[in-house]
Design a protein around this motif. Structure first.
Motif, PDB file in Angstrom:
ATOM      1  N   ILE A  78      -0.123  -0.091  -4.337  1.00 40.15           N
ATOM      2  CA  ILE A  78      -1.876  -0.013  -4.642  1.00 40.15           C
ATOM      3  C   ILE A  78      -2.213   1.335  -4.126  1.00 40.15           C
ATOM      4  O   ILE A  78      -1.656   1.928  -3.136  1.00 40.15           O
ATOM      5  CB  ILE A  78      -2.425  -0.855  -3.779  1.00 40.15           C
ATOM      6  CG1 ILE A  78      -1.988  -2.496  -4.210  1.00 40.15           C
ATOM      7  CG2 ILE A  78      -3.934  -0.868  -3.921  1.00 40.15           C
ATOM      8  CD1 ILE A  78      -2.272  -2.970  -5.491  1.00 40.15           C
ATOM      9  N   PRO A  79      -2.902   2.304  -4.858  1.00 41.37           N
ATOM     10  CA  PRO A  79      -3.011   3.734  -4.681  1.00 41.37           C
ATOM     11  C   PRO A  79      -4.215   3.480  -3.501  1.00 41.37           C
ATOM     12  O   PRO A  79      -5.365   4.181  -3.731  1.00 41.37           O
ATOM     13  CB  PRO A  79      -3.538   4.061  -5.916  1.00 41.37           C
ATOM     14  CG  PRO A  79      -4.057   2.847  -6.703  1.00 41.37           C
ATOM     15  CD  PRO A  79      -3.286   1.744  -6.282  1.00 41.37           C
ATOM     16  N   MET A  80      -3.704   3.083  -2.398  1.00 38.61           N
ATOM     17  CA  MET A  80      -4.797   3.189  -1.409  1.00 38.61           C
ATOM     18  C   MET A  80      -3.511   3.262  -0.088  1.00 38.61           C
ATOM     19  O   MET A  80      -2.849   2.795   0.364  1.00 38.61           O
ATOM     20  CB  MET A  80      -5.107   1.541  -1.120  1.00 38.61           C
ATOM     21  CG  MET A  80      -6.182   1.483   0.107  1.00 38.61           C
ATOM     22  SD  MET A  80      -7.155  -0.319   0.024  1.00 38.61           S
ATOM     23  CE  MET A  80      -7.919  -0.197   1.670  1.00 38.61           C
ATOM     24  N   SER A  81      -4.080   4.355   0.887  1.00 37.48           N
ATOM     25  CA  SER A  81      -3.483   4.864   1.976  1.00 37.48           C
ATOM     26  C   SER A  81      -3.145   3.809   2.904  1.00 37.48           C
ATOM     27  O   SER A  81      -4.260   2.885   3.233  1.00 37.48           O
ATOM     28  CB  SER A  81      -3.880   6.038   2.579  1.00 37.48           C
ATOM     29  OG  SER A  81      -3.256   6.347   3.593  1.00 37.48           O
ATOM     30  N   VAL A  82      -2.022   3.546   3.595  1.00 36.31           N
ATOM     31  CA  VAL A  82      -1.646   2.528   4.627  1.00 36.31           C
ATOM     32  C   VAL A  82      -2.622   2.973   5.825  1.00 36.31           C
ATOM     33  O   VAL A  82      -2.628   2.324   6.431  1.00 36.31           O
ATOM     34  CB  VAL A  82      -0.283   2.658   4.904  1.00 36.31           C
ATOM     35  CG1 VAL A  82       0.164   3.863   5.758  1.00 36.31           C
ATOM     36  CG2 VAL A  82       0.061   1.338   5.669  1.00 36.31           C
ATOM     37  N   TRP A  83      -3.440   4.209   6.000  1.00 32.61           N
ATOM     38  CA  TRP A  83      -3.950   4.684   7.141  1.00 32.61           C
ATOM     39  C   TRP A  83      -5.217   3.695   7.210  1.00 32.61           C
ATOM     40  O   TRP A  83      -5.799   3.550   8.330  1.00 32.61           O
ATOM     41  CB  TRP A  83      -4.510   5.989   6.917  1.00 32.61           C
ATOM     42  CG  TRP A  83      -2.858   6.802   7.259  1.00 32.61           C
ATOM     43  CD1 TRP A  83      -2.493   7.668   6.218  1.00 32.61           C
ATOM     44  CD2 TRP A  83      -2.418   7.137   8.267  1.00 32.61           C
ATOM     45  NE1 TRP A  83      -1.445   8.364   6.523  1.00 32.61           N
ATOM     46  CE2 TRP A  83      -1.382   7.971   7.983  1.00 32.61           C
ATOM     47  CE3 TRP A  83      -2.371   6.824   9.633  1.00 32.61           C
ATOM     48  CZ2 TRP A  83      -0.209   8.530   8.814  1.00 32.61           C
ATOM     49  CZ3 TRP A  83      -1.199   7.034  10.404  1.00 32.61           C
ATOM     50  CH2 TRP A  83      -0.230   7.947  10.188  1.00 32.61           C
ATOM     51  N   TRP A  84      -5.703   3.052   6.015  1.00 36.38           N
ATOM     52  CA  TRP A  84      -6.801   1.988   6.201  1.00 36.38           C
ATOM     53  C   TRP A  84      -6.504   1.054   7.038  1.00 36.38           C
ATOM     54  O   TRP A  84      -7.442   0.386   7.575  1.00 36.38           O
ATOM     55  CB  TRP A  84      -6.978   1.616   4.775  1.00 36.38           C
ATOM     56  CG  TRP A  84      -8.010   2.561   3.991  1.00 36.38           C
ATOM     57  CD1 TRP A  84      -7.365   3.546   3.195  1.00 36.38           C
ATOM     58  CD2 TRP A  84      -9.352   2.611   3.699  1.00 36.38           C
ATOM     59  NE1 TRP A  84      -8.286   4.254   2.227  1.00 36.38           N
ATOM     60  CE2 TRP A  84      -9.553   3.498   2.740  1.00 36.38           C
ATOM     61  CE3 TRP A  84     -10.143   1.704   4.493  1.00 36.38           C
ATOM     62  CZ2 TRP A  84     -10.934   3.932   2.469  1.00 36.38           C
ATOM     63  CZ3 TRP A  84     -11.719   2.220   4.102  1.00 36.38           C
ATOM     64  CH2 TRP A  84     -11.997   3.363   3.078  1.00 36.38           C
ATOM     65  N   LEU A  85      -5.109   0.538   7.263  1.00 37.94           N
ATOM     66  CA  LEU A  85      -5.050  -0.489   8.277  1.00 37.94           C
ATOM     67  C   LEU A  85      -4.916  -0.048   9.749  1.00 37.94           C
ATOM     68  O   LEU A  85      -4.901  -0.991  10.511  1.00 37.94           O
ATOM     69  CB  LEU A  85      -3.401  -0.937   7.843  1.00 37.94           C
ATOM     70  CG  LEU A  85      -3.349  -1.694   6.617  1.00 37.94           C
ATOM     71  CD1 LEU A  85      -1.964  -2.134   6.286  1.00 37.94           C
ATOM     72  CD2 LEU A  85      -4.226  -2.878   6.192  1.00 37.94           C
ATOM     73  N   MET A 112       0.884  -1.141   0.100  1.00 38.19           N
ATOM     74  CA  MET A 112       0.042  -0.063  -0.019  1.00 38.19           C
ATOM     75  C   MET A 112       0.949   1.223  -0.003  1.00 38.19           C
ATOM     76  O   MET A 112       2.057   1.173   0.220  1.00 38.19           O
ATOM     77  CB  MET A 112      -1.048  -0.121   1.255  1.00 38.19           C
ATOM     78  CG  MET A 112      -1.953  -1.251   1.062  1.00 38.19           C
ATOM     79  SD  MET A 112      -2.907  -1.597   2.637  1.00 38.19           S
ATOM     80  CE  MET A 112      -3.817  -0.268   2.717  1.00 38.19           C
ATOM     81  N   ASP A 113       0.127   2.523  -0.212  1.00 39.29           N
ATOM     82  CA  ASP A 113       0.857   3.738  -0.265  1.00 39.29           C
ATOM     83  C   ASP A 113       1.174   4.066   1.195  1.00 39.29           C
ATOM     84  O   ASP A 113       0.483   4.312   1.981  1.00 39.29           O
ATOM     85  CB  ASP A 113      -0.135   4.917  -0.727  1.00 39.29           C
ATOM     86  CG  ASP A 113       0.686   5.980  -0.905  1.00 39.29           C
ATOM     87  OD1 ASP A 113       1.693   6.191  -0.619  1.00 39.29           O
ATOM     88  OD2 ASP A 113       0.149   7.136  -1.251  1.00 39.29           O
ATOM     89  N   ARG A 114       2.586   3.960   1.456  1.00 39.61           N
ATOM     90  CA  ARG A 114       3.109   4.396   2.947  1.00 39.61           C
ATOM     91  C   ARG A 114       3.680   5.647   3.063  1.00 39.61           C
ATOM     92  O   ARG A 114       4.595   5.956   3.957  1.00 39.61           O
ATOM     93  CB  ARG A 114       4.170   3.268   3.317  1.00 39.61           C
ATOM     94  CG  ARG A 114       2.981   1.719   3.238  1.00 39.61           C
ATOM     95  CD  ARG A 114       4.226   0.736   3.700  1.00 39.61           C
ATOM     96  NE  ARG A 114       4.826  -0.067   2.386  1.00 39.61           N
ATOM     97  CZ  ARG A 114       6.107   0.320   2.387  1.00 39.61           C
ATOM     98  NH1 ARG A 114       6.790   0.777   3.145  1.00 39.61           N
ATOM     99  NH2 ARG A 114       6.830  -0.354   1.072  1.00 39.61           N
ATOM    100  N   LYS A 115       3.619   6.336   2.076  1.00 41.68           N
ATOM    101  CA  LYS A 115       4.372   7.817   2.129  1.00 41.68           C
ATOM    102  C   LYS A 115       3.586   8.785   3.087  1.00 41.68           C
ATOM    103  O   LYS A 115       2.461   8.767   3.136  1.00 41.68           O
ATOM    104  CB  LYS A 115       4.182   8.626   0.616  1.00 41.68           C
ATOM    105  CG  LYS A 115       5.213   7.766  -0.389  1.00 41.68           C
ATOM    106  CD  LYS A 115       5.124   8.580  -1.640  1.00 41.68           C
ATOM    107  CE  LYS A 115       5.977   7.874  -2.696  1.00 41.68           C
ATOM    108  NZ  LYS A 115       5.988   8.511  -3.920  1.00 41.68           N
ATOM    109  N   LEU A 116       4.420   9.280   4.016  1.00 43.38           N
ATOM    110  CA  LEU A 116       3.923  10.183   5.084  1.00 43.38           C
ATOM    111  C   LEU A 116       4.205  11.662   4.616  1.00 43.38           C
ATOM    112  O   LEU A 116       3.530  12.422   5.148  1.00 43.38           O
ATOM    113  CB  LEU A 116       4.748   9.864   6.382  1.00 43.38           C
ATOM    114  CG  LEU A 116       4.346   8.431   6.880  1.00 43.38           C
ATOM    115  CD1 LEU A 116       5.074   8.385   8.199  1.00 43.38           C
ATOM    116  CD2 LEU A 116       3.131   8.184   7.180  1.00 43.38           C
TER     117      LEU A 116
END
Length: 574
Positions: free
Chosen positions: A454-461, A362-366
């Motif tokens: 995947i263009p989905m923010s890691v914040w979903w986890l 997933m997208d893990r960029k902060l």
């Protein structure tokens, strides 16, 4: 360190002479309340545990990344190996606790196991250095066959890894039991402090875990695996020195009953079997039977026959004492609780395996140029623990205490059951998030591109990690206190190892499930639930299965909890 046995009663502290019954100081003299034990002594021991958790999670949290990276293993194989090692590391405390309680004592066992731990970390550092050099040589050659990690390096890494597990096996149960021993449960003030000790113990070790997830995982992913392991080795060495500094302040428990506690309790089961055809009411004095009835012995009444001699005569009915019989019954009462908590442990194993692999896609960029390592996502578990434990101890317990009139607010089993429910909820959330991740991968045509982000923010986890942490606050801390409190005094290390063994067996069961499901779901050319390409895998199916099994486990736990009798420890739980 040899501790001289004492024959003093442990039923009440001798407040008038300032000593605590059942304990001695480092010289073998009765421990004085004013200069030993309490939070002062516990602080040295807590510092050691913080360092140990820092070291352990510096390995376990990112181990799957090392196995699938430098060692080149598949996702399913790496997950199985992580679960196998984690399971071993949490089952070995049974052996370490046995040696400590039966022979060595907790203090010497902590020192010996710490030295083994440090040796394992040192060898792990050396193995990572050699593997790095080997991979570097591989990248500089055109010979593809030379690019696999040499078997000798794989063996050395596994040897070092399991040496760490052995060290943890003696360290983990003894350190926490030794820390709780610093509080006198028979003193009103220290009894309250002991109850809070388990909460703050987990709070502080979570600090160590969080630091490891932030610092060590970043170093491993971005700088050097060898440097990351080397720091862990140094931290454990410093922790051992800190532990030794507190030697003169500790209270050391002494044996009140003669003989090996395992032998005494084991004899109860042996004599009960041999005397199974004899009638205890006809040969055991009436006052003894009345004492047994008063001590909640309606359960497992067949063990009362251990009070008889083998031939059924009353001459030697003290072959096993009433106390021995009661202790044996207390251990039997733990079996249903232990077994029904295994499902929680299976769920517990997912945070360091599939959750991490999920996050890696997933997208893990902060921020610009700053990407959070996948394994560091476990930081959210630690953060939630750091937030919820103070709230539990300072807000929830006082309110619950007012309503229930119990010093701890709720019973230990109620606390454990609440956490089991929350862990099932976390699996439902994890399944829903994974379904969305797979849907996005399909929408963007990334199903056959496993290396793409995947263009989905890691914040979903984050929600599933937070629920994991909240479940730990209830179940893990509850299990620690329960198994410490509900075993005989001389088996406190074994009690804590039983709690750890729940997690160990759960890891093995998780590994077994993964193996079976991988073979069944991946047959006939189909994509396995755990395919190395997670975009074709179905972790969501696995999470739904765990949610269903967790519900069944919780139902079984509630059934056995209703009939459980708190026979040892604080009467407030009855």
């Amino acid at each position: 360190m040899a501790i001289v046995s004492s024959t003093r009663s442990v039923e009440a502290p001798l407040l008038e002479d300032g000593t605590v019954d059942g304990t001695v100081d480092h010289k073998g003299c009765p421990a004085r309340r004013s200069i030993s034990g309490g939070w002062r002594s516990a602080s040295f021991i807590i510092a050691v545990e913080v360092a140990e958790r820092f070291a352990y999670y510096g390995i376990s949290s990112n181990l799957i990344t090392y196995l699938t990276g430098p060692l080149g293993q598949s996702t399913a194989t790496a997950a199985e190996n992580v679960n196998a090692w984690s399971g071993t590391a949490t089952l070995l405390p049974l052996l370490g606790a046995f040696l400590a309680d039966a022979y060595l004592g907790r203090y010497p066992t902590i020192i010996i196991s710490s030295l083994i731990y440090i040796l394992g970390l040192g060898l792990l550092t050396l193995s990572a250095m050699l593997t790095s050099l080997s991979n570097s040589d591989c990248q500089n050659t055109n010979n593809i066959t030379s690019c696999s990690t040499p078997k000798i390096l794989v063996f050395s890494f596994n040897f070092s890894l399991y040496l760490v597990a052995i060290g943890q096996g003696g360290h983990k149960p003894c350190v926490q039991a030794f820390g709780a021993d610093q509080f006198d449960g028979n003193d009103p003030k220290e009894s309250i402090a002991k109850s809070s000790f388990f909460n703050w113990w987990y709070f502080t070790l979570s600090v160590g875990v969080n630091l490891s997830l932030v610092i060590i995982v970043y170093i491993q992913d971005n700088l050097s695996w060898a440097l990351g392991f080397g720091i862990l080795c140094i931290v454990m060495l410093v922790a051992l020195l800190v532990f030794l500094l507190g030697t003169k302040t500790y209270r050391y428990s002494v044996k009140v009953n003669e003989g090996n506690p395992f032998t005494r309790i084991g004899q109860v089961f042996v004599l009960a079997v041999k005397n199974r055809h004899n009638a205890p009411s006809a040969t055991v004095p009436e006052e003894v039977l009345q004492t047994l009835h008063q001590q909640s012995s309606e359960q497992f009444k067949f063990l009362n026959k251990a009070l008889l001699a083998q031939d059924g005569s009353s001459e030697d009915w003290k072959a096993c004492s009433v106390n021995d019989v009661e202790e044996a019954k207390a251990l039997l009462r733990l079996i249903p609780i232990w077994s029904t908590c295994l499902m929680y442990a299976i769920v517990f194993a997912q945070a360091s395996t599939f959750f991490t692999k999920q996050g890696a896609t997933m997208d893990r960029k902060l921020a610009a140029g700053l990407t959070i390592p996948a394994a560091s996502l476990q930081l959210f578990i630690g953060v939630s623990i750091l937030v919820f434990i103070p709230l539990y101890d300072r807000v929830f317990v006082p309110i619950a205490r007012t309503l229930t009139q119990k010093p701890a607010g709720i019973t230990m089993l109620q606390r454990i059951g609440t956490g089991m429910f929350l862990s099932a909820v976390s699996m439902v959330i994890a399944a829903l998030v994974e379904m969305k991740r797979l849907k996005i991968a399909q929408e963007y045509g990334l199903v056959d591109n496993p290396s793409a982000t995947i263009p989905m923010s890691v914040w979903w986890l984050v929600p599933q990690y937070v629920f994991f942490g909240l479940a730990d606050v209830f179940t893990i801390v509850g299990l620690q206190e329960f198994f410490y409190d509900q075993v005989p005094n001389e088996l406190r290390s074994v009690g804590l190892s039983l709690y750890l063994s729940v997690l160990g067996v759960g890891s093995f069961l998780s590994s077994f499930l993964v193996t079976v499901i991988d073979k069944v779901s991946g047959g006939d050319g189909r994509d396995s639930w755990f395919d190395s390409n997670l975009n074709r895998a179905h972790l969501d199916y696995f999470y739904w299965l765990l949610a269903a099994l967790s519900t069944v486990g919780l139902a079984a736990f509630l059934y056995f909890s209703k009939s459980f009798v708190y026979s040892i420890g604080r009467s407030s739980y009855n």
